[in-house]
Design an enzyme around this catalytic site. Structure first.
Site, PDB file in Angstrom:
ATOM      1  N   GLU A  45       9.874 -49.238 -36.339  1.00  0.00           N
ATOM      2  CA  GLU A  45       8.584 -49.573 -35.744  1.00  0.00           C
ATOM      3  C   GLU A  45       7.893 -48.305 -35.216  1.00  0.00           C
ATOM      4  O   GLU A  45       8.507 -47.483 -34.542  1.00  0.00           O
ATOM      5  CB  GLU A  45       8.809 -50.573 -34.597  1.00  0.00           C
ATOM      6  CG  GLU A  45       7.537 -51.108 -33.969  1.00  0.00           C
ATOM      7  CD  GLU A  45       7.819 -52.179 -32.931  1.00  0.00           C
ATOM      8  OE1 GLU A  45       6.868 -52.846 -32.507  1.00  0.00           O
ATOM      9  OE2 GLU A  45       8.999 -52.354 -32.546  1.00  0.00           O
ATOM     10  N   LYS A 114       1.219 -56.502 -36.004  1.00  0.00           N
ATOM     11  CA  LYS A 114       2.217 -57.265 -35.253  1.00  0.00           C
ATOM     12  C   LYS A 114       1.562 -58.487 -34.612  1.00  0.00           C
ATOM     13  O   LYS A 114       0.493 -58.386 -34.007  1.00  0.00           O
ATOM     14  CB  LYS A 114       2.857 -56.367 -34.190  1.00  0.00           C
ATOM     15  CG  LYS A 114       4.110 -56.927 -33.546  1.00  0.00           C
ATOM     16  CD  LYS A 114       4.781 -55.864 -32.677  1.00  0.00           C
ATOM     17  CE  LYS A 114       6.086 -56.364 -32.067  1.00  0.00           C
ATOM     18  NZ  LYS A 114       6.768 -55.310 -31.276  1.00  0.00           N
ATOM     19  N   CYS A 174       9.950 -56.586 -35.016  1.00  0.00           N
ATOM     20  CA  CYS A 174      10.715 -56.526 -33.756  1.00  0.00           C
ATOM     21  C   CYS A 174      10.652 -57.817 -32.940  1.00  0.00           C
ATOM     22  O   CYS A 174      11.391 -58.749 -33.186  1.00  0.00           O
ATOM     23  CB  CYS A 174      10.240 -55.329 -32.932  1.00  0.00           C
ATOM     24  SG  CYS A 174      11.412 -54.873 -31.616  1.00  0.00           S
ATOM     25  N   PRO A 356      26.402 -31.101  -9.331  1.00  0.00           N
ATOM     26  CA  PRO A 356      27.253 -30.931  -8.146  1.00  0.00           C
ATOM     27  C   PRO A 356      28.448 -31.887  -8.286  1.00  0.00           C
ATOM     28  O   PRO A 356      28.279 -33.097  -8.252  1.00  0.00           O
ATOM     29  CB  PRO A 356      26.348 -31.333  -6.978  1.00  0.00           C
ATOM     30  CG  PRO A 356      24.958 -31.347  -7.538  1.00  0.00           C
ATOM     31  CD  PRO A 356      25.097 -31.692  -8.979  1.00  0.00           C
ATOM     32  N   LEU A 357      29.631 -31.332  -8.459  1.00  0.00           N
ATOM     33  CA  LEU A 357      30.829 -32.138  -8.695  1.00  0.00           C
ATOM     34  C   LEU A 357      31.526 -32.373  -7.357  1.00  0.00           C
ATOM     35  O   LEU A 357      32.149 -31.482  -6.796  1.00  0.00           O
ATOM     36  CB  LEU A 357      31.750 -31.399  -9.668  1.00  0.00           C
ATOM     37  CG  LEU A 357      32.822 -32.209 -10.396  1.00  0.00           C
ATOM     38  CD1 LEU A 357      32.222 -33.395 -11.128  1.00  0.00           C
ATOM     39  CD2 LEU A 357      33.566 -31.322 -11.380  1.00  0.00           C
ATOM     40  N   SER A 358      31.412 -33.591  -6.837  1.00  0.00           N
ATOM     41  CA  SER A 358      31.837 -33.876  -5.474  1.00  0.00           C
ATOM     42  C   SER A 358      33.304 -34.245  -5.351  1.00  0.00           C
ATOM     43  O   SER A 358      33.849 -34.263  -4.259  1.00  0.00           O
ATOM     44  CB  SER A 358      31.000 -35.029  -4.912  1.00  0.00           C
ATOM     45  OG  SER A 358      31.314 -36.234  -5.587  1.00  0.00           O
ATOM     46  N   GLY A 359      33.937 -34.605  -6.460  1.00  0.00           N
ATOM     47  CA  GLY A 359      35.286 -35.147  -6.372  1.00  0.00           C
ATOM     48  C   GLY A 359      35.294 -36.660  -6.323  1.00  0.00           C
ATOM     49  O   GLY A 359      36.354 -37.283  -6.263  1.00  0.00           O
ATOM     50  N   GLY A 360      34.095 -37.268  -6.353  1.00  0.00           N
ATOM     51  CA  GLY A 360      33.978 -38.720  -6.376  1.00  0.00           C
ATOM     52  C   GLY A 360      33.760 -39.236  -7.789  1.00  0.00           C
ATOM     53  O   GLY A 360      33.538 -38.459  -8.721  1.00  0.00           O
ATOM     54  N   ILE A 361      33.777 -40.548  -7.928  1.00  0.00           N
ATOM     55  CA  ILE A 361      33.785 -41.130  -9.271  1.00  0.00           C
ATOM     56  C   ILE A 361      32.435 -41.030  -9.967  1.00  0.00           C
ATOM     57  O   ILE A 361      32.356 -40.966 -11.202  1.00  0.00           O
ATOM     58  CB  ILE A 361      34.276 -42.596  -9.211  1.00  0.00           C
ATOM     59  CG1 ILE A 361      34.805 -43.012 -10.599  1.00  0.00           C
ATOM     60  CG2 ILE A 361      33.175 -43.521  -8.735  1.00  0.00           C
ATOM     61  CD1 ILE A 361      35.659 -44.237 -10.569  1.00  0.00           C
ATOM     62  N   ASP A 362      31.326 -40.984  -9.220  1.00  0.00           N
ATOM     63  CA  ASP A 362      30.017 -40.931  -9.864  1.00  0.00           C
ATOM     64  C   ASP A 362      29.776 -39.589 -10.544  1.00  0.00           C
ATOM     65  O   ASP A 362      29.405 -39.539 -11.721  1.00  0.00           O
ATOM     66  CB  ASP A 362      28.918 -41.220  -8.839  1.00  0.00           C
ATOM     67  CG  ASP A 362      28.933 -42.656  -8.357  1.00  0.00           C
ATOM     68  OD1 ASP A 362      29.270 -43.542  -9.170  1.00  0.00           O
ATOM     69  OD2 ASP A 362      28.621 -42.905  -7.193  1.00  0.00           O
ATOM     70  N   SER A 363      29.961 -38.495  -9.823  1.00  0.00           N
ATOM     71  CA  SER A 363      29.785 -37.181 -10.455  1.00  0.00           C
ATOM     72  C   SER A 363      30.874 -36.948 -11.497  1.00  0.00           C
ATOM     73  O   SER A 363      30.655 -36.257 -12.500  1.00  0.00           O
ATOM     74  CB  SER A 363      29.780 -36.071  -9.411  1.00  0.00           C
ATOM     75  OG  SER A 363      31.000 -36.018  -8.697  1.00  0.00           O
TER      76      SER A 363
END
Length: 708
Positions: A45, A114, A174, A356-363
């Site tokens: 499309e 369409k 679509c 920024p790698l924080s040590g937590g699961i998100d980063s």
């Protein structure tokens, strides 16, 4: 052997307003289709200008350039002797239309606008286009660039069926597949054998099965061949179009494209016997309905789709059916955002990514997705993908042999991470986890403490206000505690951009790094993030993914990517580490929020997908949670959620552009169009409290009468 027809559909990684690149990818798809023997090709499309132009569709230049590109395509020597179905915007009688232009041998056969426009969720087609009326056919005046090329002045425009010398086909675009009254049903009753559906459908976790089921149902019920073409890739916005183009014959999948890939052009070709459709349409009730079906105008096409080759070549066979392929949600998280990020990186010409790698699961999840991207890049290089090789070579200007790269090698070149700690707040465990993860994936990692910057801000504020704020563990108020946390988080955002600009230079390169955000969709919904802290970045690959799904992804990636360090992130208590750690206190995200991540997923789905306000949500959860909460406890949970949602909604007006993945994403800029200054829902609260009173009085009466 009957009428054997070889058909092609494709998925193209188009880019909004990249008219040259879009043209070249379309021509390459046509070339591949012809090499495979196809006599018809379907494209995605609005593939000529790109689907995600948004308000650029209001510009006349887009219409002009789209037709100019169409002229170049149909005039190309490799685009002859094949029916080509192209997507572009057209103007007719003063109205704009999202249309299909069908061409053959330097001639335009017709224009098919369409009929049903998509105007919910991420889509705003009614802002840009007019819906065409069913079965209406008019005369369309071709633009000058086409008139000069083809010698044509006008062609039909409308809801048309095409009749070749030996087959019939038509278009369904679509959204028309998703509507209750889909055009394909009437087309089938009119005897149409091949239906072409061009799409710009984005990836959403667990969505592909819905899409495939709709097409399976359409062809199983109506018979015939159904071709589906979809865009794939990031065309310049938050969405990732996930390909998965299809060819089906009478309820069976006979071709399916990849859902996630770094290939810019992927063509699917199948051979079908149109005479096989007869048996799937032999029902007498279908025949009776066909006699009452409304009739459509038909365009005659002096062209033969079928081939006599099957009568003489034993190797020429129809394509065999197979079960459709699906990725697990964990794989979708690993692959979708990774492909989206690769498009963003190569097209922005940035030097790489920084997080920024924080040590937590998100980063951790953000970094792991970057590593997944690096794995895909190395895999594509190994497969000889010349476009990927060319894009990767940019990062190695000295001429290194990129074919010998490992995923860790490439990750080290384009990905920098940093642990930004505080002496009092940051634990040894989080610092160690960040360092070990960076080493495992090959990222260039640095470690620093931000105390000096934090203390400078705190001192300046204290001297200016003649007031020294304290953390709550030291006797401070809620406002003081929050201010001190925000000093840290906003410092990290400033430092991230500073490091992102300088790290390539320090490492002997040039340019700047794209800063990645790492706030998940649940934190955004609850507002559990600081405005202009590390949630503020250039793009966010996990901003549309729930905490629950991120944990599942990390558990999957531990084995799939051979990263044992990931288990430590799963075992750790989620914490922002913005308050001092004491002998009896460690900050916890879920305690801070007053609700669990699982509960947030429920609230988010009910609010956005089910479209519930406070009262409806309370009614629903009183039933669903009756085994775990009293009606009054449910009321408190719902009231707390809407309170924090309301006071933090303003944060969504500046939220980092995030990869869209969950239906309840609260992104104010594109998907979730709601206010950011709210009242306190007093009317709904009063209504719930009145019903609670009646419920509780009824329980008391029952106990008095011995009914409990």
């Amino acid at each position: 052997m009957g009428r054997l027809v070889t058909l092609a559909t494709c998925q193209l990684n188009q880019w909004s307003l990249d008219f040259d690149g879009n043209r070249d990818r379309i021509i390459r798809a046509i070339q591949d289709a012809k090499k495979a023997g196809a006599n018809l090709i379907l494209t995605p499309e609005l593939c000529v200008p790109g689907y995600g132009l948004l308000d650029h569709f209001l510009e006349l230049d887009v219409y002009l350039h789209s037709w100019e590109v169409v002229a170049e395509i149909i005039n190309h020597p490799d685009a002859q002797d094949i029916i080509i179905d192209l997507g572009l915007p057209v103007r007719h009688h003063g109205n704009p239309f999202n249309a299909r232009v069908i061409a053959l041998n330097k001639k335009i056969l017709a224009v098919r606008p369409k009929i049903w426009l998509c105007n919910d969720g991420n889509y705003r087609e009614m802002r840009y286009f007019t819906a065409w009326k069913r079965r209406l056919v008019e005369s369309f005046k071709l633009p000058n660039v086409i008139q000069e090329l083809t010698g044509q002045r006008e062609v039909p425009i409308g809801d048309i069926i095409f009749e070749t010398l030996d087959a019939s086909f038509t278009s369904e675009t679509c959204e028309e597949l998703w509507t209750p009254d889909s055009p394909h049903a009437q087309y089938s009753l009119n005897g149409v054998e091949i239906i072409l559906n061009s799409s710009g459908s984005h990836h959403e976790l667990r969505k592909l099965d819905t899409r495939i089921n709709l097409i399976l149902e359409a062809t199983a019920k109506s018979g015939g061949v159904y071709m589906y073409s979809n865009q794939r890739g990031c065309d310049g916005d938050r969405l990732y179009y996930d390909g998965s183009s299809l060819i089906l014959a009478s309820g069976k999948v006979i071709a399916q494209g990849t859902q996630f890939s770094l290939n810019d052009v992927e063509v699917l070709v199948s051979t079908v016997d149109l005479d096989d459709i007869w048996s799937s349409r032999s029902s007498r009730s279908r025949g009776a309905q066909s006699m009452e079906a409304p009739q459509y105008e038909r365009v005659k096409v002096d062209f033969r789709l079928s081939s006599a080759k099957g009568m003489f070549d034993p190797a020429f066979r129809t394509s065999a059916p197979f079960e459709p392929r699906y990725h697990k949600p964990e794989e979708e998280i690993a692959l979708g955002p990774a492909c989206w990020m690769w498009d963003y990186l190569r097209r922005s010409k940035a030097a790489g990514f920084f997080v920024p790698l924080s040590g937590g699961i998100d980063s951790c999840a953000t970094a792991t997705i970057v590593f997944s991207m690096c794995r895909l890049v190395v895999q594509a290089i190994g497969e000889g993908n010349q476009q990927v090789i060319e894009d990767v070579q940019r990062f190695y200007p000295d001429g290194d042999d990129v074919t010998k790269l490992t995923a860790q090698d490439f990750c080290n070149r384009i990905f920098c991470t940093c642990f930004m700690g505080m002496k009092e707040q940051s634990s040894k465990e989080t610092r160690s986890r960040a360092k070990e993860l960076a080493a495992a994936i090959g990222a260039h990692h640095i470690d620093c403490n931000i105390d000096v910057v934090y203390n400078a801000i705190k001192t300046l504020v204290s001297e200016t206000l003649n007031f020294e704020p304290k953390f709550k563990v030291h006797g401070g108020s809620i406002s003081e505690n929050l201010a001190l946390q925000n000093f840290q988080s906003r410092t990290r955002m400033v430092l991230s951009y500073g490091l992102g600009q300088l790290l390539p230079t320090v490492r002997g390169g040039s340019g700047g790094l794209l800063i990645l955000g790492s706030a998940n969709v649940d934190e955004a919904l609850r507002g559990y993030l600081t405005k202009y802290d590390c949630s503020s970045a250039d793009i966010n690959p996990i901003g549309g993914i729930s905490k629950t799904d991120l944990k599942r992804f990390i558990a999957w990636a531990e084995t799939a990517f051979d990263l044992p360090i990931l288990q430590q992130f799963l075992d750790a208590t989620p914490t922002a580490e913005l308050e001092p750690i004491t002998s009896d206190y460690v900050q916890s995200d879920e305690v801070d929020m007053g609700m669990t991540y699982n509960e947030l997923s429920v609230y988010g789905t009910l609010r956005k997908v089910n479209k519930f306000g406070p009262y409806s949500m309370w009614q629903k959860l009183v039933v669903d949670w009756q085994d775990r909460c009293t009606p009054r406890e449910v009321y408190k949970k719902v009231r707390d959620f809407f309170y924090y949602y309301a006071i933090n909604r303003h944060k969504m007006t500046t939220i980092t552009p995030a990869y869209y993945a969950e239906q309840y994403a609260p992104d104010d800029n594109r998907f979730d169009l709601r206010p950011f200054l709210y009242p306190r829902f007093n009317y709904a609260h009063r209504k719930i409290e009145n019903e609670l009173k009646l419920m509780e009085e009824g329980q008391a009466d029952g106990q008095v009468n011995g009914e409990a």
